[in-house]
Motif scaffolding. Structure first.
Motif, PDB file in Angstrom:
ATOM      1  N   ALA A  59      10.900 -46.780  -3.191  1.00 16.79           N
ATOM      2  CA  ALA A  59      10.901 -45.317  -2.908  1.00 16.79           C
ATOM      3  C   ALA A  59      12.331 -44.601  -3.103  1.00 16.79           C
ATOM      4  N   SER A  60      13.326 -45.640  -3.199  1.00 17.16           N
ATOM      5  CA  SER A  60      14.594 -44.899  -3.286  1.00 17.16           C
ATOM      6  C   SER A  60      14.774 -44.969  -4.889  1.00 17.16           C
ATOM      7  N   VAL A  61      14.435 -45.819  -5.660  1.00 19.14           N
ATOM      8  CA  VAL A  61      14.457 -45.716  -7.040  1.00 19.14           C
ATOM      9  C   VAL A  61      13.554 -44.576  -7.395  1.00 19.14           C
ATOM     10  N   ASP A 109      16.421 -40.336  12.094  1.00 23.08           N
ATOM     11  CA  ASP A 109      14.593 -40.213  12.097  1.00 23.08           C
ATOM     12  C   ASP A 109      14.196 -41.778  11.837  1.00 23.08           C
ATOM     13  N   LEU A 110      15.104 -42.488  11.004  1.00 25.46           N
ATOM     14  CA  LEU A 110      14.841 -43.948  10.312  1.00 25.46           C
ATOM     15  C   LEU A 110      14.685 -44.845  11.507  1.00 25.46           C
ATOM     16  N   PHE A 111      15.309 -44.571  12.772  1.00 20.79           N
ATOM     17  CA  PHE A 111      15.533 -45.489  13.543  1.00 20.79           C
ATOM     18  C   PHE A 111      14.335 -45.583  14.532  1.00 20.79           C
ATOM     19  N   GLY A 112      13.156 -44.668  14.340  1.00 19.32           N
ATOM     20  CA  GLY A 112      12.085 -44.599  15.375  1.00 19.32           C
ATOM     21  C   GLY A 112      12.533 -44.156  16.358  1.00 19.32           C
ATOM     22  N   SER A 113      11.588 -43.977  17.329  1.00 18.78           N
ATOM     23  CA  SER A 113      11.627 -43.306  18.719  1.00 18.78           C
ATOM     24  C   SER A 113      12.528 -43.908  19.536  1.00 18.78           C
ATOM     25  N   THR A 154       7.840 -49.079  22.296  1.00 16.44           N
ATOM     26  CA  THR A 154       7.219 -50.530  22.576  1.00 16.44           C
ATOM     27  C   THR A 154       7.309 -51.534  21.393  1.00 16.44           C
ATOM     28  N   ASN A 155       7.148 -50.967  20.098  1.00 14.89           N
ATOM     29  CA  ASN A 155       7.331 -51.537  19.008  1.00 14.89           C
ATOM     30  C   ASN A 155       8.429 -52.402  18.833  1.00 14.89           C
ATOM     31  N   ALA A 156       9.636 -51.700  19.166  1.00 19.08           N
ATOM     32  CA  ALA A 156      10.944 -52.239  19.243  1.00 19.08           C
ATOM     33  C   ALA A 156      11.085 -53.325  20.265  1.00 19.08           C
ATOM     34  N   PHE A 204      24.620 -42.164   4.046  1.00 17.72           N
ATOM     35  CA  PHE A 204      23.677 -42.235   5.114  1.00 17.72           C
ATOM     36  C   PHE A 204      22.393 -43.090   5.336  1.00 17.72           C
ATOM     37  N   THR A 205      21.768 -42.964   4.252  1.00 19.02           N
ATOM     38  CA  THR A 205      20.276 -43.923   4.323  1.00 19.02           C
ATOM     39  C   THR A 205      20.439 -45.191   4.074  1.00 19.02           C
ATOM     40  N   ASP A 206      21.337 -45.560   2.730  1.00 15.16           N
ATOM     41  CA  ASP A 206      21.612 -46.712   2.720  1.00 15.16           C
ATOM     42  C   ASP A 206      22.281 -47.661   4.153  1.00 15.16           C
ATOM     43  N   ARG A 207      23.056 -46.658   4.741  1.00 15.44           N
ATOM     44  CA  ARG A 207      23.740 -47.277   6.101  1.00 15.44           C
ATOM     45  C   ARG A 207      22.541 -47.554   6.982  1.00 15.44           C
ATOM     46  N   SER A 217      19.781 -56.263  11.483  1.00 16.02           N
ATOM     47  CA  SER A 217      18.861 -56.645  12.836  1.00 16.02           C
ATOM     48  C   SER A 217      17.984 -57.581  12.022  1.00 16.02           C
ATOM     49  N   LEU A 218      17.263 -57.543  11.183  1.00 13.72           N
ATOM     50  CA  LEU A 218      16.479 -58.324  10.615  1.00 13.72           C
ATOM     51  C   LEU A 218      16.856 -59.778  10.419  1.00 13.72           C
ATOM     52  N   ALA A 219      18.288 -59.734   9.881  1.00 11.07           N
ATOM     53  CA  ALA A 219      18.917 -61.103   9.613  1.00 11.07           C
ATOM     54  C   ALA A 219      19.197 -61.867  10.881  1.00 11.07           C
ATOM     55  N   THR A 251       7.320 -52.346   5.931  1.00  2.32           N
ATOM     56  CA  THR A 251       8.053 -51.138   6.096  1.00  2.32           C
ATOM     57  C   THR A 251       9.548 -51.153   5.344  1.00  2.32           C
ATOM     58  N   GLN A 252      10.017 -52.333   5.234  1.00  6.68           N
ATOM     59  CA  GLN A 252      11.275 -52.360   4.690  1.00  6.68           C
ATOM     60  C   GLN A 252      11.017 -52.583   3.233  1.00  6.68           C
ATOM     61  N   GLY A 253      10.131 -53.268   2.637  1.00 12.50           N
ATOM     62  CA  GLY A 253      10.024 -53.481   1.247  1.00 12.50           C
ATOM     63  C   GLY A 253       9.672 -51.728   0.708  1.00 12.50           C
ATOM     64  N   ARG A 303       4.243 -55.834   9.389  1.00 15.18           N
ATOM     65  CA  ARG A 303       4.548 -54.408   9.352  1.00 15.18           C
ATOM     66  C   ARG A 303       6.000 -54.079   9.052  1.00 15.18           C
ATOM     67  N   LEU A 304       6.666 -54.980   9.572  1.00 12.43           N
ATOM     68  CA  LEU A 304       8.237 -54.839   9.553  1.00 12.43           C
ATOM     69  C   LEU A 304       8.777 -55.171   7.929  1.00 12.43           C
ATOM     70  N   ILE A 305       8.088 -56.022   7.504  1.00 16.83           N
ATOM     71  CA  ILE A 305       8.349 -56.529   6.154  1.00 16.83           C
ATOM     72  C   ILE A 305       7.845 -55.462   5.117  1.00 16.83           C
ATOM     73  N   ALA A 356      12.851 -34.894  13.502  1.00 17.70           N
ATOM     74  CA  ALA A 356      11.371 -34.976  13.329  1.00 17.70           C
ATOM     75  C   ALA A 356      10.549 -36.132  14.212  1.00 17.70           C
ATOM     76  N   ILE A 357      11.445 -37.304  14.654  1.00 16.13           N
ATOM     77  CA  ILE A 357      11.070 -38.222  15.320  1.00 16.13           C
ATOM     78  C   ILE A 357      11.649 -38.381  16.856  1.00 16.13           C
ATOM     79  N   GLY A 358      11.104 -39.097  17.633  1.00 13.95           N
ATOM     80  CA  GLY A 358      11.797 -39.279  18.738  1.00 13.95           C
ATOM     81  C   GLY A 358      11.933 -38.267  19.963  1.00 13.95           C
TER      82      GLY A 358
HETATM   83  N1  BYC Z   1       8.964 -41.826   9.451  1.00 23.47           N
HETATM   84  O1  BYC Z   1       8.027 -47.129  17.753  1.00 23.47           O
HETATM   85  P1  BYC Z   1       8.452 -46.237  16.757  1.00 23.47           P
HETATM   86  C1  BYC Z   1      16.473 -49.372   3.603  1.00 23.47           C
HETATM   87  C2  BYC Z   1       6.533 -44.613  12.671  1.00 23.47           C
HETATM   88  S1  BYC Z   1      16.399 -48.315   4.907  1.00 23.47           S
HETATM   89  C3  BYC Z   1       7.808 -41.847   9.362  1.00 23.47           C
HETATM   90  O2  BYC Z   1       8.773 -45.080  17.298  1.00 23.47           O
HETATM   91  P2  BYC Z   1       9.608 -48.506  15.678  1.00 23.47           P
HETATM   92  C4  BYC Z   1      16.875 -48.381   2.393  1.00 23.47           C
HETATM   93  C5  BYC Z   1       6.643 -46.194  12.874  1.00 23.47           C
HETATM   94  O3  BYC Z   1       6.495 -46.842  11.654  1.00 23.47           O
HETATM   95  C6  BYC Z   1      15.853 -49.368   6.309  1.00 23.47           C
HETATM   96  N2  BYC Z   1       7.233 -42.882  10.182  1.00 23.47           N
HETATM   97  O4  BYC Z   1       9.305 -46.932  15.932  1.00 23.47           O
HETATM   98  C7  BYC Z   1      17.826 -47.334   2.353  1.00 23.47           C
HETATM   99  C8  BYC Z   1       5.449 -46.419  13.786  1.00 23.47           C
HETATM  100  O5  BYC Z   1       3.986 -46.238  12.986  1.00 23.47           O
HETATM  101  P3  BYC Z   1       2.895 -47.348  13.294  1.00 23.47           P
HETATM  102  C9  BYC Z   1      14.113 -49.738   6.071  1.00 23.47           C
HETATM  103  C10 BYC Z   1       8.122 -43.382  11.273  1.00 23.47           C
HETATM  104  O6  BYC Z   1       8.178 -48.923  14.920  1.00 23.47           O
HETATM  105  C11 BYC Z   1      18.110 -46.918   1.099  1.00 23.47           C
HETATM  106  C12 BYC Z   1       5.245 -45.075  14.632  1.00 23.47           C
HETATM  107  O7  BYC Z   1       6.159 -44.021  13.993  1.00 23.47           O
HETATM  108  N3  BYC Z   1      13.983 -50.749   6.947  1.00 23.47           N
HETATM  109  O8  BYC Z   1      16.724 -50.367   3.506  1.00 23.47           O
HETATM  110  O9  BYC Z   1      10.010 -49.135  16.698  1.00 23.47           O
HETATM  111  C13 BYC Z   1      17.671 -47.351  -0.156  1.00 23.47           C
HETATM  112  C14 BYC Z   1       6.035 -45.683  15.934  1.00 23.47           C
HETATM  113  O10 BYC Z   1       7.126 -46.086  15.833  1.00 23.47           O
HETATM  114  C15 BYC Z   1       9.231 -43.084  11.172  1.00 23.47           C
HETATM  115  C16 BYC Z   1      13.441 -50.604   8.028  1.00 23.47           C
HETATM  116  O11 BYC Z   1      13.071 -49.527   8.650  1.00 23.47           O
HETATM  117  C17 BYC Z   1       9.901 -42.108  10.250  1.00 23.47           C
HETATM  118  N4  BYC Z   1      11.394 -42.044  10.189  1.00 23.47           N
HETATM  119  O12 BYC Z   1      10.786 -48.560  14.293  1.00 23.47           O
HETATM  120  C18 BYC Z   1      16.952 -48.440  -0.006  1.00 23.47           C
HETATM  121  C19 BYC Z   1      13.250 -51.839   8.662  1.00 23.47           C
HETATM  122  N5  BYC Z   1      10.065 -43.823  12.348  1.00 23.47           N
HETATM  123  O13 BYC Z   1       3.420 -48.683  13.054  1.00 23.47           O
HETATM  124  C20 BYC Z   1      16.645 -48.932   1.091  1.00 23.47           C
HETATM  125  C21 BYC Z   1      11.706 -52.254   9.078  1.00 23.47           C
HETATM  126  C22 BYC Z   1       8.992 -44.319  12.981  1.00 23.47           C
HETATM  127  O14 BYC Z   1       2.401 -47.145  14.619  1.00 23.47           O
HETATM  128  N6  BYC Z   1      11.212 -51.343  10.070  1.00 23.47           N
HETATM  129  N7  BYC Z   1       7.810 -44.027  12.321  1.00 23.47           N
HETATM  130  O15 BYC Z   1       1.841 -46.729  12.365  1.00 23.47           O
HETATM  131  C23 BYC Z   1      11.274 -50.987  11.397  1.00 23.47           C
HETATM  132  O16 BYC Z   1      11.991 -51.770  12.032  1.00 23.47           O
HETATM  133  C24 BYC Z   1      10.620 -49.866  12.235  1.00 23.47           C
HETATM  134  O17 BYC Z   1       9.402 -49.821  11.505  1.00 23.47           O
HETATM  135  C25 BYC Z   1      10.967 -48.781  12.288  1.00 23.47           C
HETATM  136  C26 BYC Z   1      10.606 -47.641  13.041  1.00 23.47           C
HETATM  137  C27 BYC Z   1      12.688 -48.641  12.620  1.00 23.47           C
HETATM  138  C28 BYC Z   1      11.257 -47.818  10.952  1.00 23.47           C
END
Ligand code: BYC
Length: 479
Positions: free
Chosen positions: A123-125, A301-305, A309-311, A210-213, A221-223, A116-118, A112-114, A402-404
């Motif tokens: 998307a940004s392109v 919002d990209l940091f999730g809630s 519990t996922n985190a 902001f978003t690339d940061r 964190s993944l590193a 989401t990151q991928g 799921r994490l890979i 919109a999140i959290g």
């Molecule tokens: N929009 O427990 P929750 C980058 C979903 S940017 C929509 O609150 P969790 C880049 C969540 O997926 C970095 N949905 O949070 C920049 C989950 O759904 P499921 C990208 C959202 O899971 C510029 C549910 O809500 N990398 O690289 O602890 C250009 C409950 O989630 C959102 C990563 O994000 C949202 N904003 O944390 C190019 C790292 N937020 O699974 C590239 C990998 C949450 O229940 N991802 N949800 O269906 C993660 O670490 C985590 O998935 C998140 C969310 C930090 C995103």
């Protein structure tokens, strides 16, 4: 750790020793190119662009500059050098040898994490694909394309992990990454900010700031991951990410510089005298502030809630650590610890001690806020130096979320609570308006003469790779 460029897919993972993986990636390659053709930068695909390409993954060797046509960019698989005797550094498995294969019980979390990151990378392109037509200079155009090809490479990085470690499921996910589309209601990208438009260059610079940061914080964190291939992949991606944030920070800084210069030249002191300032063909600071408000809230919002519990599970499993985990002095398990999280309690913002494990998203977000503040301070220095009485500020954490825990809260950027109707009535003070968009659109005649810059942005201090000011970063057919 030299990269083998003699192969179709450049890599430093001995791909030719693993026929199954090589075949999977070679089968995905043409699909990636089709996606790039359809959804990558519009136009310029046949032009020579002055791009950097990795030649080795150590700190000295990786940036090699030269003219490349984007479809010929050598996308590949690059992992940072392995660290001898690396351990899982946090969570329930702390002290165990780092995993070279996916631990069976954590397969779902990791996948799921890979994914989401991928998903964020293509998307940004997609979000940025039309910007070439309105570039403020060849220097900026080249930077846009550098960011784009590297986001493409980051997609390759995640696809490698999926193909190498997740078998058939991984291959299906790799296809899915090319099938979803930013902003498409039927097959949207996973995270909110990646379905928004990036309609103009101001928005692009804000996005890369902001978003690339957020990308940087998440990759940091993944590193830390106990799953070593993910850690090594993200460590190398971080070296690329730094340039993307530079593009954003310096882009905004150059716009501010130009605006303040033009105001001084015209004898305008009041930064809110928007009509007059726009009349000079530069972007007024209140418009920039509204863009900051929008992009910051979307990125928070990209940091999730805040409480997730996922985190907590990803940390306890040893899969996703904290920002610079190994530099933190504590037990790295956090079972009995607390962390202060701001919440709305009985109509008042209060900092509450929450269990540290589920509060990990809030903690990472807090580190992000500090990082953003540093950049904003640098922007403000440019304004202070010009004598203009205005400061860019980051809005309150509860603004436009919109999140959290602040989802649905009607807070102003200053953190005052309003009823929803009043908030909507005042929305245009705080967030980009149709009028802003129309004004910025009116500025976007492209500037493509070597060494020339659109009137709304100052030239950079230095060229890329120290090239001279009139260097032709993108070779266009000229009459
Ligand atoms: N929009 O427990 P929750 C980058 C979903 S940017 C929509 O609150 P969790 C880049 C969540 O997926 C970095 N949905 O949070 C920049 C989950 O759904 P499921 C990208 C959202 O899971 C510029 C549910 O809500 N990398 O690289 O602890 C250009 C409950 O989630 C959102 C990563 O994000 C949202 N904003 O944390 C190019 C790292 N937020 O699974 C590239 C990998 C949450 O229940 N991802 N949800 O269906 C993660 O670490 C985590 O998935 C998140 C969310 C930090 C995103």
């Amino acid at each position: 750790m030299a990269i083998d460029y003699n192969q179709r897919i450049p890599n430093n993972v001995n791909l030719s020793d693993n026929r199954r993986l090589q075949r999977a990636l070679e089968a995905w390659h043409p699909k990636f190119l089709d996606w790039w053709k359809d959804m990558g930068p519009e136009g310029f695909q046949g032009n020579d662009i002055y791009l950097r390409t990795a030649i080795s993954v150590d700190s000295k060797g990786w940036a090699n500059f030269g003219y490349v046509k984007m479809p010929d960019y050598r996308w590949g698989i690059f992992l940072a050098e392995p660290q001898a005797d690396r351990r899982v550094n946090f969570g329930d498995h702390k002290g165990d040898a780092a995993w070279q294969e996916v631990p069976g019980e954590y397969r779902g979390v990791l996948r799921r994490l890979i994914v989401t990151q991928g998903d964020t990378e293509p998307a940004s392109v997609e979000q940025q694909r039309l910007l070439g037509a309105t570039c403020p200079s060849l220097y900026d155009l080249r930077n846009l394309f550098q960011v784009n090809v590297e986001e493409g490479r980051h997609l390759w990085a995640m696809v490698y992990l999926l193909d190498a470690h997740f078998g058939r499921d991984g291959r299906e996910e790799a296809e899915g990454l090319l099938e979803r589309r930013s902003g498409d209601p039927d097959k949207p990208r996973i995270l909110g900010a990646f379905n928004q438009e990036t309609p103009n260059w101001l928005s692009f610079f804000m996005f890369t700031f902001f978003t690339d940061r957020d990308g940087k914080m998440q990759l940091e964190s993944l590193a830390q991951s106990g799953f070593d291939p993910l850690s090594r992949t993200c460590r190398f991606m971080l070296t690329e990410e730094a340039h993307h944030m530079f593009v954003g920070e310096s882009g905004i800084s150059r716009i501010i510089e130009r605006t303040c210069q033009a105001m001084a030249g015209a004898g305008i002191d009041d930064p809110n005298d928007v009509e007059k300032i726009r009349g000079l063909g530069v972007i007024d600071l209140p418009t920039m502030q509204r863009q900051v408000n929008l992009h910051y809230a979307l990125s928070l919002d990209l940091f999730g809630s805040e409480i997730s519990t996922n985190a907590a599970n990803a940390f306890s499993a040893g899969i996703k650590g904290r920002y610079r985990e190994t530099r933190i002095e504590d037990d790295h398990r956090l079972v009995d610890d607390t962390y202060p999280v701001m919440k709305l309690v009985d109509g008042v913002f209060k900092t509450v001690a929450e269990s540290a494990l589920p509060a990990l998203n809030a903690r990472l977000r807090d580190a992000y806020v500090v990082d953003c503040q540093k950049g904003v301070r640098r922007w403000n220095k440019v304004i202070v130096a010009s004598g203009v009485d205005f400061r860019i500020t980051l809005p309150h954490l509860a603004f436009n979320r919109a999140i959290g825990v602040f989802k649905g809260v009607s807070a102003t950027p200053a953190g005052d609570l309003l009823d929803a109707g009043e908030w909507m009535r005042r929305r245009d003070q705080w967030l980009p308006t149709g009028d802003d968009a129309a004004f910025i659109a009116s500025l976007t005649t492209p500037e493509v003469e070597p060494g020339a810059y659109a009137g709304w942005i100052a030239p950079p201090r230095h060229g890329i790779n120290n090239m001279p000011g009139d260097f032709e970063y993108v070779r266009l057919a000229r009459p």
